[in-house]
Design a protein around this motif. Structure first.
Motif, PDB file in Angstrom:
ATOM      1  N   MET A   1      53.729  39.044  52.936  1.00 25.62           N
ATOM      2  CA  MET A   1      52.577  38.818  52.081  1.00 25.62           C
ATOM      3  C   MET A   1      53.043  38.707  50.622  1.00 25.62           C
ATOM      4  O   MET A   1      52.746  37.747  49.928  1.00 25.62           O
ATOM      5  N   GLU A   2      53.863  39.660  50.227  1.00 24.07           N
ATOM      6  CA  GLU A   2      54.359  39.670  48.845  1.00 24.07           C
ATOM      7  C   GLU A   2      55.311  38.508  48.599  1.00 24.07           C
ATOM      8  O   GLU A   2      56.196  38.237  49.398  1.00 24.07           O
ATOM      9  N   GLY A   3      55.091  37.793  47.492  1.00 19.44           N
ATOM     10  CA  GLY A   3      56.004  36.720  47.125  1.00 19.44           C
ATOM     11  C   GLY A   3      55.883  35.494  48.004  1.00 19.44           C
ATOM     12  O   GLY A   3      56.822  34.727  48.150  1.00 19.44           O
ATOM     13  N   LEU A 306      55.079  47.524  38.893  1.00 24.12           N
ATOM     14  CA  LEU A 306      54.431  48.648  39.566  1.00 24.12           C
ATOM     15  C   LEU A 306      55.448  49.309  40.476  1.00 24.12           C
ATOM     16  O   LEU A 306      56.203  48.626  41.159  1.00 24.12           O
ATOM     17  N   GLU A 310      52.934  52.987  44.135  1.00 27.10           N
ATOM     18  CA  GLU A 310      51.613  52.645  43.604  1.00 27.10           C
ATOM     19  C   GLU A 310      51.055  51.393  44.245  1.00 27.10           C
ATOM     20  O   GLU A 310      49.861  51.134  44.179  1.00 27.10           O
ATOM     21  N   SER A 312      49.473  49.552  46.606  1.00 30.67           N
ATOM     22  CA  SER A 312      48.697  49.888  47.786  1.00 30.67           C
ATOM     23  C   SER A 312      47.756  48.740  48.122  1.00 30.67           C
ATOM     24  O   SER A 312      46.549  48.886  48.098  1.00 30.67           O
ATOM     25  N   ASP A 313      48.341  47.581  48.388  1.00 29.10           N
ATOM     26  CA  ASP A 313      47.528  46.407  48.714  1.00 29.10           C
ATOM     27  C   ASP A 313      46.622  46.674  49.910  1.00 29.10           C
ATOM     28  O   ASP A 313      45.449  46.343  49.929  1.00 29.10           O
ATOM     29  N   GLU A 316      43.940  49.248  49.234  1.00 29.42           N
ATOM     30  CA  GLU A 316      42.780  48.700  48.531  1.00 29.42           C
ATOM     31  C   GLU A 316      41.861  47.954  49.498  1.00 29.42           C
ATOM     32  O   GLU A 316      40.650  48.080  49.452  1.00 29.42           O
ATOM     33  N   ALA A 319      39.953  50.318  51.544  1.00 28.33           N
ATOM     34  CA  ALA A 319      38.978  51.051  50.737  1.00 28.33           C
ATOM     35  C   ALA A 319      37.674  50.287  50.612  1.00 28.33           C
ATOM     36  O   ALA A 319      36.601  50.873  50.481  1.00 28.33           O
ATOM     37  N   HIS A 320      37.769  48.952  50.628  1.00 25.64           N
ATOM     38  CA  HIS A 320      36.567  48.154  50.452  1.00 25.64           C
ATOM     39  C   HIS A 320      35.896  47.799  51.772  1.00 25.64           C
ATOM     40  O   HIS A 320      34.793  47.267  51.783  1.00 25.64           O
TER      41      HIS A 320
ATOM     42  N   ARG B  23      41.206  50.708  39.916  1.00 25.31           N
ATOM     43  CA  ARG B  23      40.381  49.668  40.537  1.00 25.31           C
ATOM     44  C   ARG B  23      38.977  49.711  39.968  1.00 25.31           C
ATOM     45  O   ARG B  23      38.463  50.776  39.629  1.00 25.31           O
ATOM     46  N   SER B  82      45.159  40.133  45.685  1.00 23.62           N
ATOM     47  CA  SER B  82      44.661  41.384  45.121  1.00 23.62           C
ATOM     48  C   SER B  82      45.262  41.541  43.731  1.00 23.62           C
ATOM     49  O   SER B  82      46.291  40.935  43.433  1.00 23.62           O
ATOM     50  N   THR B  84      46.950  43.885  42.364  1.00 20.47           N
ATOM     51  CA  THR B  84      48.342  44.378  42.369  1.00 20.47           C
ATOM     52  C   THR B  84      49.304  43.290  42.814  1.00 20.47           C
ATOM     53  O   THR B  84      50.393  43.156  42.255  1.00 20.47           O
ATOM     54  N   GLN B  85      48.876  42.515  43.803  1.00 20.21           N
ATOM     55  CA  GLN B  85      49.756  41.459  44.289  1.00 20.21           C
ATOM     56  C   GLN B  85      49.953  40.399  43.208  1.00 20.21           C
ATOM     57  O   GLN B  85      51.072  39.954  42.954  1.00 20.21           O
ATOM     58  N   GLN B  89      53.421  39.463  41.438  1.00 18.23           N
ATOM     59  CA  GLN B  89      53.908  38.089  41.549  1.00 18.23           C
ATOM     60  C   GLN B  89      54.164  37.484  40.172  1.00 18.23           C
ATOM     61  O   GLN B  89      55.160  36.804  39.958  1.00 18.23           O
TER      62      GLN B  89
END
Lengths: 321, 120
Positions: A1-3, A306, A310, A312-313, A316, A319-320, B23, B82, B84-85, B89
Motif C-alpha cells: 500500500m505504502e509507496g 512519521l 505512529e 496507523s493507516d 485509522e 476507527a472510522h 485526526r 489517508s 498519514t499515507q 508519500q
C-alpha cells in the motif's frame, strides 16, 4: 500500500559559471517551493565554523571586550569540514567547552604596539591550532601565493581589520571557534547572497511592432530601465538582446499601452525555470554550498518522517468503520 | 535578560515529539500534523508536493506565530488514501527528488569542467 504511486519530479540543472565563491546555474522542471527551500537552507542552515567564545586576557585597546568578541565572530573561517563536525551542544567527548577536536578549534591572538605608528590587528594575527580552519582571506592569500601572486590583490591585502592599536596598547586573547548555523546567528551563514529569478519568456507581437516607426521603436526600447531590447541595424526590427536583464518592472508594457498599442508585448515568468546566483563568504566553496544545502534539506525531511509506531493507516480505517 | 535562548529555534525540547498528528473528529480522512522546530522551508515543500497527489483534497500549512517554532500541516484526502499515507508519500517523493537533483548537479559539474578544459 505504502509507496504505490509516486509523484516525484526529475529536475534538470545547467551550470553557467563556477568560481570559488560564485556560482550561477539554471534549475528546471521543479517548482518555486523547492527553489525557495534551497535558497533558505543555503542562507540559514548550512553549517560553518565561526568564533563563538572569547577569553580576553589583556585588552587595553579603545574597543571594549564584547565589541572585539563580536568582531572576531564575524570573521569567516574555512569550514570545509563543518558538515562532518559535531555541534558542541551534541558533543559527548566534551561539555561543549571547546576542549575537543570533534566540535571546536582554538585560536590565539597576541599583539602589542610599541611604535609610534598605528598598528592594525587583523585576521592574519589569529593563530589557529588546526591548520584546516583559518580566516578565509589568509587561506586565499596562501593559495594565491603558491600558484600565481597576480590573481589576488597584491601588497594591499592585510587581512580583515579587527582593531587598531596605538603605542603601549595590547590585545591578548584565546578564542574558540565552533560549528553553527545561520539560523542561530548570522555569523555562521556561509552565504553572502543567494537569489533566484524566474526565467522570462518574451513574446513580441511582430505584426503590431511593424506598425511603429523607427523613432517610435527607439522610444519604446528606451522605456525599459534595463537593456532588454535593441534594434537590428540591418532589418530595423526589434530584437531581444538579453531576456534575463528584464526585472519584471512592466515598464515596456505600460509604455506600449501609453503608445496606444496594447498587446505589443507579452512577458511571462516560466514557473518551472529558475536562474540561481549563489555568492559565498568563502567559508565554503559556492558549489559545495549548493551540494551541502541539498544534503541538509534531505536530512531535515528525514527528521520530519512519521515514526513507524505512529503510522496507523489501518488503525485509522478501523476507527472510522 | 529574560530573552529565550537562540537554540530554542531549532532544538526540539526533551520529551516533545518532532512530529505528532491528530485526526479530525468530524471528517473522515482529515488530520493535522504538528511539526516541531520547522518553518516555511519544510512546510511549503511538503504542501506543494501534497498538491501533486490527486488523492489529496486539501493540503495546507501554517506557521501559527513567529515565536512558536512549529508548523501545522493539515491534510484531507479521498478514501483511496489517508493523511498519514499522503504525508509519508510526499516526504518520500521529495527525498527522491533531492537525491536525483544532487546526482544531476554532480554530473553537470563534471560536464561543465570537461567543457572548460576543451575550451582551452
Amino acid at each position: 500500500m505504502e509507496g504505490a504511486v509516486s509523484y516525484q519530479r526529475f529536475p534538470k540543472v545547467r551550470i553557467r559559471e563556477i568560481k570559488d565563491d560564485y556560482m550561477k546555474f539554471e534549475l528546471r522542471e521543479t517548482d518555486a517551493s523547492i527553489a525557495n527551500a534551497l535558497r533558505r537552507v543555503m542562507i540559514a542552515e548550512v553549517p560553518t565554523v565561526a568564533i563563538d567564545l572569547v577569553e580576553i586576557e589583556v585588552n587595553s585597546t579603545v574597543l571594549n571586550d564584547e565589541f572585539i568578541a563580536h568582531r572576531l565572530g564575524l570573521v569567516p573561517l574555512t569550514s570545509d569540514d563543518a558538515m562532518r563536525m559535531r555541534l558542541s551542544r551534541d558533543c559527548d567527548s566534551c561539555d561543549g567547552d571547546g576542549q575537543c577536536e570533534f566540535c571546536s578549534v582554538e585560536f590565539h591572538l597576541n599583539v602589542s604596539c610599541d611604535s609610534d605608528q598605528t598598528l592594525d590587528v587583523t585576521s592574519a594575527d589569529l593563530r589557529s591550532t588546526e591548520p584546516r580552519v583559518c580566516p578565509v582571506d589568509v587561506a586565499a592569500r596562501a593559495l594565491s601565493l603558491g600558484v600565481d601572486s597576480t590573481s589576488y590583490d597584491t601588497g594591499d591585502h592585510r587581512g580583515i581589520l579587527i582593531v587598531k592599536l596605538r603605542r603601549g596598547q595590547e590585545l591578548r586573547l584565546r578564542a574558540i571557534a565552533r560549528k553553527g548555523i545561520g539560523k542561530d546567528h548570522a555569523k555562521w551563514s556561509p552565504a553572502a547572497t543567494v537569489t533566484f529569478m524566474y526565467e522570462p519568456e518574451i513574446h513580441i507581437n511582430e505584426e503590431l511592432m511593424e506598425t511603429l516607426t523607427l523613432e517610435e521603436k527607439r522610444n519604446w526600447i528606451d522605456s525599459s530601465p534595463t537593456k532588454v531590447f535593441d534594434i537590428d541595424p540591418n532589418t530595423h526590427q526589434v530584437v531581444v538582446v538579453d531576456a534575463e536583464a528584464y526585472t519584471y518592472d512592466d515598464e515596456v508594457i505600460k509604455k506600449a499601452e501609453a503608445m496606444g498599442k496594447p498587446g505589443l508585448i507579452e512577458i511571462y515568468g516560466k514557473e518551472d525555470s529558475f536562474i540561481f546566483t549563489v555568492e559565498s563568504t568563502g567559508a565554503i566553496k559556492a558549489y559545495q554550498l549548493v551540494i551541502n544545502a541539498i544534503e541538509i534539506l534531505r536530512q531535515k525531511l528525514d527528521a520530519v518522517r512519521l515514526q513507524d509506531s505512529e503510522e496507523s493507516d489501518f488503525g485509522e480505517l478501523s476507527a472510522h468503520l | 535578560m529574560n530573552a529565550p535562548d537562540r537554540y530554542e529555534r531549532f532544538v526540539v525540547p526533551e520529551g516533545t515529539k518532532k512530529v505528532s498528528y491528530e485526526r479530525d473528529t468530524k471528517i473522515v480522512n482529515a488530520a493535522s500534523f504538528t511539526v516541531e522546530r520547522e518553518d516555511h522551508t519544510i512546510g511549503n515543500i511538503i504542501r506543494m508536493q501534497l498538491h501533486r497527489d490527486p488523492n489529496v483534497l486539501f493540503a495546507g500549512y501554517k506557521l501559527p506565530h513567529p515565536l512558536q517554532y512549529k508548523i501545522l500541516v493539515r491534510i484531507h484526502t479521498t478514501s483511496q488514501s489517508s493523511p498519514t499515507q499522503a504525508y509519508g508519500q510526499a516526504i518520500e517523493d521529495l527525498d527522491k527528488e533531492l537525491q536525483y537533483l544532487k546526482k544531476a548537479l554532480e554530473e553537470e559539474k563534471v560536464r561543465y569542467e570537461e567543457n572548460l578544459r576543451q575550451g582551452y
